[in-house]
Design a protein around this motif. Structure first.
Motif, PDB file in Angstrom:
ATOM      1  N   SER A  62     -67.969  69.237   6.998  1.00  0.00           N
ATOM      2  CA  SER A  62     -69.645  69.364   7.146  1.00  0.00           C
ATOM      3  C   SER A  62     -69.979  67.689   5.940  1.00  0.00           C
ATOM      4  N   SER A  98     -68.315  74.277   7.756  1.00  0.00           N
ATOM      5  CA  SER A  98     -68.689  75.387   8.379  1.00  0.00           C
ATOM      6  C   SER A  98     -67.567  76.308   8.050  1.00  0.00           C
ATOM      7  N   ALA A  99     -68.422  78.181   7.865  1.00  0.00           N
ATOM      8  CA  ALA A  99     -67.886  79.243   8.340  1.00  0.00           C
ATOM      9  C   ALA A  99     -67.851  79.059   9.831  1.00  0.00           C
ATOM     10  N   GLU A 100     -69.085  78.338  10.704  1.00  0.00           N
ATOM     11  CA  GLU A 100     -69.079  78.045  11.828  1.00  0.00           C
ATOM     12  C   GLU A 100     -67.645  77.576  12.090  1.00  0.00           C
ATOM     13  N   SER A 101     -67.099  76.623  11.851  1.00  0.00           N
ATOM     14  CA  SER A 101     -66.396  76.446  12.664  1.00  0.00           C
ATOM     15  C   SER A 101     -64.980  76.895  12.506  1.00  0.00           C
ATOM     16  N   SER A 103     -64.596  79.726  12.771  1.00  0.00           N
ATOM     17  CA  SER A 103     -64.965  81.642  13.214  1.00  0.00           C
ATOM     18  C   SER A 103     -64.398  81.103  14.318  1.00  0.00           C
ATOM     19  N   THR A 104     -64.704  79.793  15.077  1.00  0.00           N
ATOM     20  CA  THR A 104     -64.767  79.220  16.027  1.00  0.00           C
ATOM     21  C   THR A 104     -63.727  79.012  17.281  1.00  0.00           C
ATOM     22  N   TRP A 108     -61.509  80.837  19.555  1.00  0.00           N
ATOM     23  CA  TRP A 108     -60.487  80.788  20.564  1.00  0.00           C
ATOM     24  C   TRP A 108     -59.100  80.962  20.067  1.00  0.00           C
ATOM     25  N   HIS A 169     -66.949  74.089  23.892  1.00  0.00           N
ATOM     26  CA  HIS A 169     -67.424  74.740  22.715  1.00  0.00           C
ATOM     27  C   HIS A 169     -66.625  74.910  21.710  1.00  0.00           C
ATOM     28  N   HIS A 173     -65.790  71.483  16.975  1.00  0.00           N
ATOM     29  CA  HIS A 173     -65.831  72.089  15.349  1.00  0.00           C
ATOM     30  C   HIS A 173     -64.198  71.584  14.920  1.00  0.00           C
TER      31      HIS A 173
END
Length: 634
Positions: A62, A98-101, A103-104, A108, A169, A173
């Protein structure tokens, strides 16, 4: 050998750069590429499909887009926050992925058949780790894995071909994945696995592995220790005279200076005493404060030069810390050092590169735990080692460079030697028109970490033959040439834009397009110091030594004195100095070098000119002016 390696790579890998192991569901994109492998390495065979790979995925951090802004806020002399350095906790929290990275990327992996129980987030939150087979890694990354072997050392390394891929996608990340294209690491094998012998990486402290190794012209018959002979032999009194460096430390209990060495390079205690006995009698018997990082120990080599001059220049009352990094079995990389300096940098098994050595060492070396965040970094740290940019991938270099910026945010001054081969890379290697290494190439080969915009790169000067110590120096052109040029990876930082553009507008050489990067890139070195004719005690004899390996610790000693003076009056250490030294307030704080060049790659390189130049940077330190200017800052 380079051509042979390249041809073999093309034959073995064939379609690797164009074949994508396409998923019927998830489209993939190339994530990292490399067009050549480092000198001496060649693929020997496909990796066995059931071989276990410690797959490590470096998550996008981040706020990296604001990294330079944050650093300038605490480092630029006109900033109201100058000197308000960050805590390690603030650094770790600011740049945590980030939490999004998380999780993504985790999603995968699990969706691709890697069981959720096999995927772990490392303690710093920067890496997802999973042990997978070669077959699983090839399917995940759309690539093929090979066993590479080094022709000179016999060391083996596991890596993929020229490219690896990630889903569209997922790619935003991820910064990088290892092991893939990075030859700053080694392979570990499982008991009874397909690699018959223990495979170790090329150690950064080993000859030929990438260090800026000092050069010597041999043993000295007669030692001169008078200012009249500084054109023939540099001793501590010559350095003091050149840079008007006389200082009595006042705040040694607050101040700190560190010298980094990589095993097997180390020092011989008797060499220190031999040197001190001739040039600083009160220091006979004095030793650096050893911090052994992952098994580092004291022997001999590069350290004799670094420590003899750093210690004699700062004087008896100022302790010098030796960061001896890596054991004699596993070796070390720059990441091993970063592990110890900053706990937030550590990963599940080792540094920014999770292929770094595992401890306790199963092969008989260092038997303790990985040393993560064990050190409060010294205010000034000097390192006389480097790779060339082409040897590592841009993503790898950018991730590591960001770590130096984080150390700068915490108030650390990181110095690196700029190199000893002028505009060429280590060993005089250059690049061809495709950016690939070639001894007969005509394109310049920048160094790393010297080209990182968040360290201070130190070039080399000389007292000209027959000149007085009071005469202007020139760029070093005896035995070695001051490393300098323009990065092929990093953009030009704002702090040097005006100085570099001035050089390019008035003095840029008229070389053919493609000879060096003219697209607005980081330029180096930032400053310089003498690098020729140093008298050094080595293995019980005095030798004449040359190199930016000398320039960096000398500069570190001078900057450490500035820190001492600031700390003595209640001010903060100078930290990342580049925005300050390029500012107008420091315009006259350096001895401008206007003579000499840094040849290489079949050219004369660049020329030293008035103001900043890519040979000697801003010039050599003028200690009284530097001290006065820094004492005026908050």
């Amino acid at each position: 050998m380079l051509l042979a390696s390249r041809l073999l790579l093309a034959v073995v890998l064939g379609l690797t750069s164009v074949v994508v192991f396409a998923s019927p569901v998830v489209p993939r994109v190339p994530h990292e590429r490399r067009s050549a492998i480092p000198h001496g390495w060649a693929p020997t065979r496909r990796a066995d499909s059931d071989f276990i790979i410690p797959l490590r995925i470096g998550l996008s951090q981040s706020n990296l887009q604001s990294l330079e802004e944050y650093l300038l806020d605490v480092s630029h002399p006109e900033s109201p926050n100058y000197g308000n350095h960050w805590s390690p906790a603030k650094v770790a929290e600011t740049f945590k992925p980030s939490a999004e990275s998380v999780s993504t990327v985790r999603g995968w992996l699990v969706e691709s058949g890697i069981g959720a129980e096999r995927v772990r987030l490392n303690p710093s939150g920067g890496w997802l780790v999973a042990n997978v087979t070669v077959a699983e890694a090839e399917e995940l990354l759309g690539t093929e894995y090979y066993v590479y072997e080094h022709a000179e050392t016999g060391h083996k390394q596991l890596g993929c071909g020229q490219t690896y891929h990630l889903p569209e996608h997922v790619s935003p990340h991820v910064e990088l994945v290892t092991p893939t294209l990075h030859f700053d690491a080694k392979v570990r094998h499982r008991r009874g696995g397909p690699l018959e012998k223990r495979s170790v990486k090329s150690k950064v402290g080993s000859p030929g592995s990438g260090p800026v190794s000092p050069k010597t012209t041999g043993i000295i018959k007669t030692i001169f220790n008078q200012l009249e002979h500084c054109d023939e032999q540099i001793t501590p009194i010559c350095v003091r005279a050149l840079y008007d460096f006389v200082y009595l430390p006042l705040a040694t209990h607050k101040n700190s200076i560190g010298i980094v060495e990589y095993t097997p390079q180390a020092y011989v205690p008797s060499d220190l005493d031999m040197f001190f006995g001739n040039f600083s009698a009160s220091q006979v018997g004095e030793r650096p404060n050893l911090i052994s990082i992952d098994g580092g120990f004291d022997v001999n080599g590069e350290s004799d030069l670094d420590l003899q001059y750093a210690m004699s220049l700062v004087g008896k009352s100022q302790p010098v810390t030796l960061y001896q990094t890596g054991d004699d079995v596993e070796g070390a990389s720059f990441n091993t050092l970063l592990d110890a300096l900053d706990g937030s940098y550590c990963t599940f098994e080792g540094g920014d590169d999770p292929e770094d050595p595992a401890y306790p060492d199963p092969f008989g070396g260092y038997q303790g735990d990985l040393q993560c965040g064990i050190v409060t970094p010294a205010h000034v740290i000097s390192t006389s080692y480097s790779y060339d940019e082409w040897e590592l991938t841009p993503a790898y270099e950018q991730r590591q460079c960001a770590e130096y910026a984080k150390l700068g945010l915490m108030g650390v001054t990181m110095l690196y030697s700029s190199g000893d081969y002028g505009v060429a890379g280590n060993g005089g290697i250059c690049l061809d028109s495709d950016g690939e290494p070639d001894f007969f190439g005509t394109s310049f080969a920048p160094s790393f970490p010297g080209s990182c915009p968040f360290i201070t790169s130190v070039g080399a000067t000389q007292v000209n033959p027959g000149a007085k110590v009071t005469d202007p120096e020139s760029a070093c052109m005896q035995v070695i040439f001051s490393g300098g040029g323009f990065s092929n990876v990093f953009a030009m930082p704002s702090y040097q834009k005006s100085a570099v553009e001035h050089y390019l507008s008035k003095y840029a050489p008229a070389y053919p397009a493609g000879t060096f990067n003219t697209s607005g890139s980081r330029a180096y070195p930032d400053l310089s110091a003498n690098g020729a004719n140093y008298v050094v005690a080595v293995q019980g004899e005095f030798e004449l030594v040359y190199g930016t390996s000398a320039s960096s610790p000398v500069t570190a000693a001078i900057l450490s004195a500035v820190n001492d003076a600031r700390l003595a009056i209640g001010k903060k250490p100078i930290g990342f100095i580049n925005p300050t030294i390029y500012s107008g307030a420091f315009q006259h704080a350096f001895n401008d070098i206007t003579n000499g060049t840094n040849p290489g790659c079949g050219t004369d390189g660049f020329t030293a000119e008035p103001g900043w130049d890519p040979v000697t940077g801003l010039g050599t330190p003028n200690f009284p002016r530097l001290l006065a200017s820094w004492l005026l800052l908050p």
